[in-house]
Enzyme design. Sequence first.
Site, PDB file in Angstrom:
ATOM      1  N   LYS A 214       0.824  -1.222   0.000  1.00  0.00           N
ATOM      2  CA  LYS A 214       0.000   0.000   0.000  1.00  0.00           C
ATOM      3  C   LYS A 214       0.852   1.265   0.000  1.00  0.00           C
ATOM      4  O   LYS A 214       2.038   1.229   0.321  1.00  0.00           O
ATOM      5  CB  LYS A 214      -0.956  -0.006   1.214  1.00  0.00           C
ATOM      6  CG  LYS A 214      -2.161  -0.930   0.989  1.00  0.00           C
ATOM      7  CD  LYS A 214      -3.196  -0.840   2.088  1.00  0.00           C
ATOM      8  CE  LYS A 214      -4.360  -1.776   1.749  1.00  0.00           C
ATOM      9  NZ  LYS A 214      -5.360  -1.842   2.839  1.00  0.00           N
ATOM     10  N   ARG A 250      -3.200  -9.948   5.373  1.00  0.00           N
ATOM     11  CA  ARG A 250      -3.677  -9.972   3.980  1.00  0.00           C
ATOM     12  C   ARG A 250      -2.549  -9.441   3.096  1.00  0.00           C
ATOM     13  O   ARG A 250      -2.195  -8.271   3.184  1.00  0.00           O
ATOM     14  CB  ARG A 250      -4.926  -9.105   3.863  1.00  0.00           C
ATOM     15  CG  ARG A 250      -5.552  -9.079   2.471  1.00  0.00           C
ATOM     16  CD  ARG A 250      -6.816  -8.223   2.470  1.00  0.00           C
ATOM     17  NE  ARG A 250      -7.419  -8.165   1.161  1.00  0.00           N
ATOM     18  CZ  ARG A 250      -7.030  -7.342   0.181  1.00  0.00           C
ATOM     19  NH1 ARG A 250      -6.029  -6.512   0.397  1.00  0.00           N
ATOM     20  NH2 ARG A 250      -7.624  -7.351  -0.981  1.00  0.00           N
TER      21      ARG A 250
HETATM   22  C1  7PM Z   1      -5.948  -0.331  -5.130  1.00  0.00           C
HETATM   23  C2  7PM Z   1      -5.817   0.264  -3.893  1.00  0.00           C
HETATM   24  C3  7PM Z   1      -6.265  -1.672  -5.222  1.00  0.00           C
HETATM   25  C4  7PM Z   1      -6.033  -0.462  -2.734  1.00  0.00           C
HETATM   26  C5  7PM Z   1      -6.455  -2.399  -4.090  1.00  0.00           C
HETATM   27  C6  7PM Z   1      -6.376  -1.779  -2.841  1.00  0.00           C
HETATM   28  C7  7PM Z   1      -8.073  -4.302   2.195  1.00  0.00           C
HETATM   29  C8  7PM Z   1      -9.134  -5.076   1.749  1.00  0.00           C
HETATM   30  C9  7PM Z   1      -8.298  -3.979   0.077  1.00  0.00           C
HETATM   31  C10 7PM Z   1      -7.735  -4.304   3.585  1.00  0.00           C
HETATM   32  C11 7PM Z   1      -9.533  -5.877   3.873  1.00  0.00           C
HETATM   33  C12 7PM Z   1      -5.423  -3.532  -1.499  1.00  0.00           C
HETATM   34  C13 7PM Z   1      -6.567  -2.549  -1.583  1.00  0.00           C
HETATM   35  N1  7PM Z   1      -7.554  -3.637   1.148  1.00  0.00           N
HETATM   36  N2  7PM Z   1      -9.857  -5.869   2.573  1.00  0.00           N
HETATM   37  N3  7PM Z   1      -9.259  -4.865   0.427  1.00  0.00           N
HETATM   38  N4  7PM Z   1      -8.495  -5.120   4.379  1.00  0.00           N
HETATM   39  N5  7PM Z   1     -10.217  -6.642   4.731  1.00  0.00           N
HETATM   40  O1  7PM Z   1      -4.293  -3.033  -1.295  1.00  0.00           O
HETATM   41  O2  7PM Z   1      -6.831  -3.626   4.079  1.00  0.00           O
HETATM   42  O3  7PM Z   1      -5.589  -4.719  -1.699  1.00  0.00           O
HETATM   43  S1  7PM Z   1      -8.129  -3.364  -1.517  1.00  0.00           S
END
Ligand code: 7PM
Length: 268
Positions: A214, A250
């Site tokens: 991130k 995750r």
């Molecule tokens: C672009 C920016 C694509 C951010 C994807 C993301 C989380 C999640 C995501 C989290 C839970 C990523 C995020 N982040 N579900 N879904 N916790 N529970 O980095 O932090 O995957 S999407």
Amino acid sequence: MSHHAALPQIMGILNVTPDSFSDGGRFLAPRQAIERALAMVEEGADIIDVGGESTRPGAAGVSLQEELDRVIPVVEAIAARVDALISVDTSKPEVMREACAAGAGMINDVFALQAPGALAVAAGTKARVCLMHMQGEPRGMQVDPRYDDVVAEVRNFLAARVAACLEAGIPRDHLVLDPGFGFGKTHEHNLALFRQLPALVVDGLPLLVGVSRKSMIGKMLGDDRPPRERITGSVAAALLAAQRGARILRVHDVGATRDALRVLAALA
Ligand code: 7PM
């Protein structure tokens, strides 16, 4: 052997979007998604989180049919082939219901079951539920996030969603909580939440931490580092989250995270 707490489980991220795979195109996605899921299980993933990218920061959202078309064939295919728990990353009740019927055993909802009908659908499955905190909605949530006390506000939100889930009949031991790093938070908010992770535990429920690749990791490493060059930093953060009690990590990089956790287990 060590007397320390069990290592956290590893949740591997499986994006199923038309441009997630090099060949592109929806037709090829299921086969490549299955290969990726199998590889992540081989590397040590306990959970595979399948997402159709409806709820990403800045996302405009995809239609119900589009999300079902992306997610359900992949859940079906990997449920038939892997031992890992399958999680579905969605906020839509219809996708939750169909995915659980297709073999998913966990609902990962960045809206924490606030969509109309979501609580009832989740209660009607036997699935575990991850309740994540977000301020605002994916589109626009990073514009000017504000809190008086980010830790207290995130904790209070999660406690209220736990109460709503229990009221709806979801068993307490199915719930997982997540502060939602990067979802309506500045870098300072993210750092405060990470540093005070143990303060976010509600009722002893397990915490999930998602910081893999991130922008908060990018900010610590220097600007203009693309996500692919944030792996080592992400593994370091995952290790610290584990030490602070996170029960599910995750991540994109399952093998690297597992290696780091093994070293932690040996040396902690
Ligand atoms: C672009 C920016 C694509 C951010 C994807 C993301 C989380 C999640 C995501 C989290 C839970 C990523 C995020 N982040 N579900 N879904 N916790 N529970 O980095 O932090 O995957 S999407």
